[in-house]
Design a protein around this motif. Structure first.
Motif, PDB file in Angstrom:
ATOM      1  N   CYS A  75       6.935   7.920  -2.557  1.00  0.00           N
ATOM      2  CA  CYS A  75       6.108   9.006  -2.936  1.00  0.00           C
ATOM      3  C   CYS A  75       5.006   7.795  -3.055  1.00  0.00           C
ATOM      4  O   CYS A  75       3.913   8.273  -2.911  1.00  0.00           O
ATOM      5  N   GLY A  76       4.898   6.631  -2.204  1.00  0.00           N
ATOM      6  CA  GLY A  76       3.975   5.492  -1.779  1.00  0.00           C
ATOM      7  C   GLY A  76       2.545   5.933  -2.814  1.00  0.00           C
ATOM      8  O   GLY A  76       3.123   5.439  -4.018  1.00  0.00           O
ATOM      9  N   ASP A  77       1.235   6.534  -2.971  1.00  0.00           N
ATOM     10  CA  ASP A  77       0.911   6.018  -3.639  1.00  0.00           C
ATOM     11  C   ASP A  77       0.100   7.250  -4.683  1.00  0.00           C
ATOM     12  O   ASP A  77      -0.726   7.397  -5.815  1.00  0.00           O
ATOM     13  N   GLY A  78       1.116   8.582  -4.725  1.00  0.00           N
ATOM     14  CA  GLY A  78       1.076   8.987  -5.742  1.00  0.00           C
ATOM     15  C   GLY A  78       0.213  10.834  -5.190  1.00  0.00           C
ATOM     16  O   GLY A  78       0.278  11.166  -5.881  1.00  0.00           O
ATOM     17  N   ARG A  93       8.757  18.000 -14.629  1.00  0.00           N
ATOM     18  CA  ARG A  93       8.863  16.459 -14.730  1.00  0.00           C
ATOM     19  C   ARG A  93       8.865  15.880 -13.458  1.00  0.00           C
ATOM     20  O   ARG A  93      10.240  16.206 -12.753  1.00  0.00           O
ATOM     21  N   ILE A  94       8.173  15.265 -13.340  1.00  0.00           N
ATOM     22  CA  ILE A  94       7.843  14.253 -12.117  1.00  0.00           C
ATOM     23  C   ILE A  94       8.616  12.620 -11.881  1.00  0.00           C
ATOM     24  O   ILE A  94       8.147  12.283 -12.911  1.00  0.00           O
ATOM     25  N   THR A  95       8.742  12.540 -11.111  1.00  0.00           N
ATOM     26  CA  THR A  95       9.783  11.071 -10.116  1.00  0.00           C
ATOM     27  C   THR A  95       9.559  10.772  -9.177  1.00  0.00           C
ATOM     28  O   THR A  95       9.686  11.844  -8.841  1.00  0.00           O
ATOM     29  N   GLY A  96       8.454   9.596  -9.145  1.00  0.00           N
ATOM     30  CA  GLY A  96       8.445   9.120  -8.039  1.00  0.00           C
ATOM     31  C   GLY A  96       9.112   7.893  -7.532  1.00  0.00           C
ATOM     32  O   GLY A  96       8.894   7.316  -8.012  1.00  0.00           O
ATOM     33  N   VAL A  97       9.968   7.732  -6.343  1.00  0.00           N
ATOM     34  CA  VAL A  97      10.540   6.437  -6.111  1.00  0.00           C
ATOM     35  C   VAL A  97       9.718   5.485  -5.271  1.00  0.00           C
ATOM     36  O   VAL A  97       9.777   6.815  -3.512  1.00  0.00           O
ATOM     37  N   ASP A  98       9.394   4.508  -4.449  1.00  0.00           N
ATOM     38  CA  ASP A  98       9.034   3.664  -3.638  1.00  0.00           C
ATOM     39  C   ASP A  98       9.633   3.137  -3.776  1.00  0.00           C
ATOM     40  O   ASP A  98       9.964   1.373  -4.156  1.00  0.00           O
ATOM     41  N   MET A  99       9.671   2.078  -2.953  1.00  0.00           N
ATOM     42  CA  MET A  99      10.243   0.189  -2.431  1.00  0.00           C
ATOM     43  C   MET A  99       9.252  -0.210  -2.145  1.00  0.00           C
ATOM     44  O   MET A  99       9.062  -1.321  -2.228  1.00  0.00           O
ATOM     45  N   SER A 100       7.789   0.008  -2.347  1.00  0.00           N
ATOM     46  CA  SER A 100       6.438  -0.578  -2.094  1.00  0.00           C
ATOM     47  C   SER A 100       6.292  -1.130  -3.371  1.00  0.00           C
ATOM     48  O   SER A 100       5.345   0.202  -4.329  1.00  0.00           O
ATOM     49  N   GLU A 101       5.688  -2.246  -3.705  1.00  0.00           N
ATOM     50  CA  GLU A 101       5.159  -2.181  -5.266  1.00  0.00           C
ATOM     51  C   GLU A 101       3.677  -2.169  -5.451  1.00  0.00           C
ATOM     52  O   GLU A 101       2.965  -1.389  -6.369  1.00  0.00           O
ATOM     53  N   ARG A 102       3.191  -2.471  -3.961  1.00  0.00           N
ATOM     54  CA  ARG A 102       1.806  -2.120  -3.722  1.00  0.00           C
ATOM     55  C   ARG A 102       1.265  -0.671  -3.740  1.00  0.00           C
ATOM     56  O   ARG A 102       0.137  -0.483  -4.383  1.00  0.00           O
ATOM     57  N   GLU A 103       2.302  -0.107  -2.847  1.00  0.00           N
ATOM     58  CA  GLU A 103       2.479   1.636  -2.865  1.00  0.00           C
ATOM     59  C   GLU A 103       2.780   2.058  -4.159  1.00  0.00           C
ATOM     60  O   GLU A 103       1.847   2.845  -5.304  1.00  0.00           O
ATOM     61  N   LEU A 104       3.385   1.973  -5.302  1.00  0.00           N
ATOM     62  CA  LEU A 104       3.400   1.746  -6.747  1.00  0.00           C
ATOM     63  C   LEU A 104       2.690   1.310  -7.693  1.00  0.00           C
ATOM     64  O   LEU A 104       1.820   2.178  -8.895  1.00  0.00           O
ATOM     65  N   SER A 105       2.025   0.199  -7.105  1.00  0.00           N
ATOM     66  CA  SER A 105       0.216   0.008  -8.031  1.00  0.00           C
ATOM     67  C   SER A 105      -0.436   1.038  -7.914  1.00  0.00           C
ATOM     68  O   SER A 105      -1.037   1.713  -8.313  1.00  0.00           O
ATOM     69  N   ALA A 106      -0.737   1.802  -6.418  1.00  0.00           N
ATOM     70  CA  ALA A 106      -1.224   2.649  -6.425  1.00  0.00           C
ATOM     71  C   ALA A 106      -1.451   4.084  -7.117  1.00  0.00           C
ATOM     72  O   ALA A 106      -2.079   4.477  -7.028  1.00  0.00           O
ATOM     73  N   ALA A 107      -0.046   4.585  -6.743  1.00  0.00           N
ATOM     74  CA  ALA A 107       0.060   6.313  -7.592  1.00  0.00           C
ATOM     75  C   ALA A 107       0.009   5.703  -9.079  1.00  0.00           C
ATOM     76  O   ALA A 107      -0.614   6.516  -9.819  1.00  0.00           O
TER      77      ALA A 107
END
Length: 194
Positions: A75-78, A93-107
């Motif tokens: 999902c990257g930055d959402g 009900r939306i779920t985003g999965v990403d392996m990058s904590e930095r991208e998840l923080s932006a999301a």
């Protein structure tokens, strides 16, 4: 320079771990780069590639006739999640999965105040239960997963019976004039995304 880059430049075959670390480093340094670089490209009908995936989610929601359980894989930055929220509203009900904590923080920042679940995980080992989603969408990530076979297995595992998977993948061409045309068009067209 990542180990992947060092090996590739030296003519040495990089490992799967080298590739994954390379992706993580890129997204650590440039969170949100994918939508910033690609969101303004349009089809001849005026749709962005992101819009095409949102259309898939909307169609899946109509078929479901209930709360759609949607997964944005990588999902990257959402950015795509935000577009889905705009069109699906509270009916998903939306779920985003990403392996990058930095991208998840932006999301998390982008999606603050919205009811979404953002999970740290790799496509090869999704942190979701069997048959827990009705649709999986992925923008410019599926073709980057190495190896791809476990990813296909995981998508099939988390999809409910009759579920939908749709992905936008990169342009594959051996014609250098096509790539040149895309670069020239990008340089002339202002970015329309966030």
């Amino acid at each position: 320079m990542t180990e992947f880059t060092r090996k590739a430049l030296a003519g040495i075959q990089p490992s799967e771990e080298d590739w994954n670390e390379h992706l993580l480093e890129y997204h650590r340094r440039f969170p949100g780069a994918t939508p910033r670089g690609l969101a303004y490209y349009r089809t001849s009908q005026g749709s962005a590639s992101y819009d095409l995936l949102v259309d898939v989610a909307v169609a899946a929601q109509r078929q479901k006739r209930g709360a759609l359980r949607l997964l944005d894989l990588a999902c990257g930055d959402g950015y795509l999640v935000e577009l889905c929220l705009q069109r699906l509203g509270d009916g998903a009900r939306i779920t985003g999965v990403d392996m990058s904590e930095r991208e998840l923080s932006a999301a998390r920042e982008r999606l603050r105040g919205h009811r979404v679940s953002l999970l740290d995980g790799k496509a090869q080992d999704l942190p979701l239960a069997d048959a827990s989603v009705d649709a999986v969408i992925s923008h410019m990530a599926f073709m980057l997963t190495v190896p791809v076979e476990p990813v296909v297995h995981e998508i099939a595992r988390v999809l409910s019976p009759g579920g939908v998977f749709s992905a936008v993948i990169g342009l594959l061409t051996s014609d250098p004039s096509t790539a040149k045309t895309w670069v020239e068009r990008r340089n002339r067209t202002p970015w329309r995304g966030r």
